[in-house]
Design a protein around this motif. Structure first.
Motif, PDB file in Angstrom:
ATOM      1  N   LEU B  49       0.839  -1.192   0.000  1.00 15.39           N
ATOM      2  CA  LEU B  49       0.000   0.000   0.000  1.00 15.39           C
ATOM      3  C   LEU B  49       0.873   1.239   0.000  1.00 15.39           C
ATOM      4  O   LEU B  49       2.078   1.177   0.254  1.00 15.39           O
ATOM      5  N   LYS B  50       0.230   2.381  -0.305  1.00 18.24           N
ATOM      6  CA  LYS B  50       0.964   3.633  -0.357  1.00 18.24           C
ATOM      7  C   LYS B  50       0.042   4.775   0.064  1.00 18.24           C
ATOM      8  O   LYS B  50      -1.179   4.683  -0.072  1.00 18.24           O
ATOM      9  N   SER B  51       0.647   5.839   0.542  1.00 22.32           N
ATOM     10  CA  SER B  51      -0.135   6.991   0.968  1.00 22.32           C
ATOM     11  C   SER B  51       0.701   8.249   0.930  1.00 22.32           C
ATOM     12  O   SER B  51       1.914   8.201   1.136  1.00 22.32           O
ATOM     13  N   SER B  52       0.018   9.372   0.681  1.00 17.36           N
ATOM     14  CA  SER B  52       0.702  10.664   0.754  1.00 17.36           C
ATOM     15  C   SER B  52      -0.091  11.672   1.586  1.00 17.36           C
ATOM     16  O   SER B  52       0.368  12.791   1.793  1.00 17.36           O
ATOM     17  N   LYS B  56      -4.700  10.270   7.006  1.00 19.93           N
ATOM     18  CA  LYS B  56      -5.729   9.512   6.302  1.00 19.93           C
ATOM     19  C   LYS B  56      -5.353   8.034   6.266  1.00 19.93           C
ATOM     20  O   LYS B  56      -4.255   7.672   5.868  1.00 19.93           O
ATOM     21  N   ARG B  57      -6.283   7.185   6.662  1.00 22.12           N
ATOM     22  CA  ARG B  57      -6.052   5.741   6.688  1.00 22.12           C
ATOM     23  C   ARG B  57      -6.133   5.190   5.273  1.00 22.12           C
ATOM     24  O   ARG B  57      -7.093   5.447   4.543  1.00 22.12           O
ATOM     25  N   THR B  58      -5.136   4.387   4.922  1.00 24.38           N
ATOM     26  CA  THR B  58      -5.097   3.715   3.626  1.00 24.38           C
ATOM     27  C   THR B  58      -5.167   2.220   3.876  1.00 24.38           C
ATOM     28  O   THR B  58      -4.459   1.703   4.731  1.00 24.38           O
ATOM     29  N   GLU B  59      -6.015   1.520   3.115  1.00 22.61           N
ATOM     30  CA  GLU B  59      -6.184   0.089   3.332  1.00 22.61           C
ATOM     31  C   GLU B  59      -5.956  -0.701   2.062  1.00 22.61           C
ATOM     32  O   GLU B  59      -6.261  -0.242   0.954  1.00 22.61           O
ATOM     33  N   HIS B  60      -5.423  -1.896   2.219  1.00 22.01           N
ATOM     34  CA  HIS B  60      -5.271  -2.811   1.087  1.00 22.01           C
ATOM     35  C   HIS B  60      -5.000  -4.200   1.610  1.00 22.01           C
ATOM     36  O   HIS B  60      -4.162  -4.389   2.498  1.00 22.01           O
ATOM     37  N   GLN B  61      -5.694  -5.164   1.071  1.00 21.80           N
ATOM     38  CA  GLN B  61      -5.494  -6.581   1.405  1.00 21.80           C
ATOM     39  C   GLN B  61      -5.541  -6.832   2.913  1.00 21.80           C
ATOM     40  O   GLN B  61      -4.766  -7.640   3.435  1.00 21.80           O
ATOM     41  N   PHE B  63      -4.611  -4.982   5.293  1.00 25.87           N
ATOM     42  CA  PHE B  63      -3.672  -4.149   6.033  1.00 25.87           C
ATOM     43  C   PHE B  63      -4.084  -2.682   5.926  1.00 25.87           C
ATOM     44  O   PHE B  63      -4.752  -2.280   4.976  1.00 25.87           O
ATOM     45  N   HIS B  64      -3.674  -1.897   6.890  1.00 22.30           N
ATOM     46  CA  HIS B  64      -3.903  -0.453   6.805  1.00 22.30           C
ATOM     47  C   HIS B  64      -2.741   0.301   7.426  1.00 22.30           C
ATOM     48  O   HIS B  64      -2.000  -0.244   8.264  1.00 22.30           O
ATOM     49  N   ALA B  65      -2.592   1.526   6.989  1.00 21.60           N
ATOM     50  CA  ALA B  65      -1.536   2.394   7.507  1.00 21.60           C
ATOM     51  C   ALA B  65      -2.026   3.825   7.423  1.00 21.60           C
ATOM     52  O   ALA B  65      -2.791   4.173   6.529  1.00 21.60           O
ATOM     53  N   THR B  66      -1.570   4.636   8.346  1.00 18.06           N
ATOM     54  CA  THR B  66      -1.913   6.057   8.358  1.00 18.06           C
ATOM     55  C   THR B  66      -0.630   6.853   8.452  1.00 18.06           C
ATOM     56  O   THR B  66       0.183   6.625   9.361  1.00 18.06           O
ATOM     57  N   LEU B  67      -0.454   7.757   7.525  1.00 16.92           N
ATOM     58  CA  LEU B  67       0.710   8.632   7.552  1.00 16.92           C
ATOM     59  C   LEU B  67       0.484   9.736   8.583  1.00 16.92           C
ATOM     60  O   LEU B  67      -0.518  10.451   8.526  1.00 16.92           O
ATOM     61  N   HIS B  68       1.377   9.868   9.517  1.00 21.42           N
ATOM     62  CA  HIS B  68       1.318  10.932  10.510  1.00 21.42           C
ATOM     63  C   HIS B  68       2.578  11.770  10.379  1.00 21.42           C
ATOM     64  O   HIS B  68       3.638  11.416  10.911  1.00 21.42           O
ATOM     65  N   PHE B  74       4.619   5.921   9.820  1.00 23.68           N
ATOM     66  CA  PHE B  74       3.755   5.284   8.807  1.00 23.68           C
ATOM     67  C   PHE B  74       3.679   3.803   9.175  1.00 23.68           C
ATOM     68  O   PHE B  74       4.150   2.949   8.462  1.00 23.68           O
ATOM     69  N   HIS B  75       3.068   3.520  10.306  1.00 27.25           N
ATOM     70  CA  HIS B  75       3.015   2.156  10.829  1.00 27.25           C
ATOM     71  C   HIS B  75       2.016   1.309  10.057  1.00 27.25           C
ATOM     72  O   HIS B  75       0.930   1.774   9.696  1.00 27.25           O
ATOM     73  N   LEU B  76       2.342   0.059   9.877  1.00 24.37           N
ATOM     74  CA  LEU B  76       1.480  -0.890   9.162  1.00 24.37           C
ATOM     75  C   LEU B  76       0.735  -1.741  10.181  1.00 24.37           C
ATOM     76  O   LEU B  76       1.340  -2.276  11.104  1.00 24.37           O
TER      77      LEU B  76
END
Lengths: 113, 113
Positions: B49-52, B56-61, B63-68, B74-76
């Motif tokens: 997954l990726k985020s910028s 904002k929480r990003t999810e895929h398969q 898993f999720h991660a939020t960029l702070h 950027f913990h998974l």
């Protein structure tokens, strides 16, 4: 989906010999990368390229050369292989830009005796 | 200098328990995407997954991660680990205007029955 292929998939070389690892990508990506992966080190960038004719040094370039003769092909050359270069080598390609992900090849397992 | 830290080299969990793999970084290029890659045994690394977007929480398969950006993290995470999640996980933020990635040392996740 990006297709990145590597050859050979396995290679046994002798110390002092020359080794060439080849990578081909068919997705017309500008950027290509060579990494090695060793237990405890993760992925380490050796060389990369922004396009045909360009090569740049990564984090651990010593003992390696790279060649990008075309958009599709990117080679990693070990002129004088050493046992410390025994590793798994991954090639990757990717587009430019902030969203660009890297697509990896299947890897080449190199053993230098 | 620029760096990314994945403090856990190895995480071993029992199936069904929550997963959290830490990633902190020193600097990232403005508006850049940060990436998590997953590398399953005998496969190639691939994007998870990726985020910028900050906070904002990003999810895929699963898993999720939020960029702070305030904490440079950027913990998974995953709510419930599965045996098939066993793999090597890399955090990779970009560090320059070419969006060149810097790779963490990776976290090996082992899920046991």
């Amino acid at each position: 989906e990006a297709a990145v292929t590597q050859s050979p998939r396995n290679k046994v070389a002798v110390t002092g010999g020359k080794v060439t690892l080849s990578c081909n990508q068919t997705n017309n990506h500008n950027n290509m990368y060579w990494y090695r992966q060793d237990t405890g080190h993760g992925l380490r960038l050796i060389h990369y390229s922004y396009g045909a004719g360009s090569t740049e040094k990564g984090d651990i370039p010593d003992g390696y050369k790279a060649s990008r003769p075309s958009q599709e092909n990117f080679s990693l050359i070990l002129e004088l292989a050493t046992p410390s270069q025994t590793s798994v080598y991954f090639c990757a390609s990717g587009d430019r830009g902030r969203r660009a992900e890297q697509f990896f090849g299947p890897g080449t397992r190199l053993t230098v005796l | 200098g620029d760096s990314v830290t994945q403090k856990e080299g190895l995480v071993t969990l029992t199936e069904g328990l929550p997963v959290m793999l830490n990633c902190t970084y020193q600097t990232i290029y403005s508006n850049a995407f940060l990436f998590w890659y997953v590398h399953y045994l005998n496969e190639s690394p691939r994007l998870l997954l990726k985020s910028s977007t900050d906070n904002k929480r990003t999810e895929h398969q699963g898993f999720h991660a939020t960029l702070h950006k305030s904490s440079s993290s950027f913990h998974l995470q995953k709510s419930s680990a599965q045996l098939s999640d066993s793999a090597l996980y890399y955090c990779a933020p970009p560090v320059d205007s070419n969006y060149q990635l810097i790779w963490g040392s990776g976290t090996k996740l082992i899920i046991k029955p």
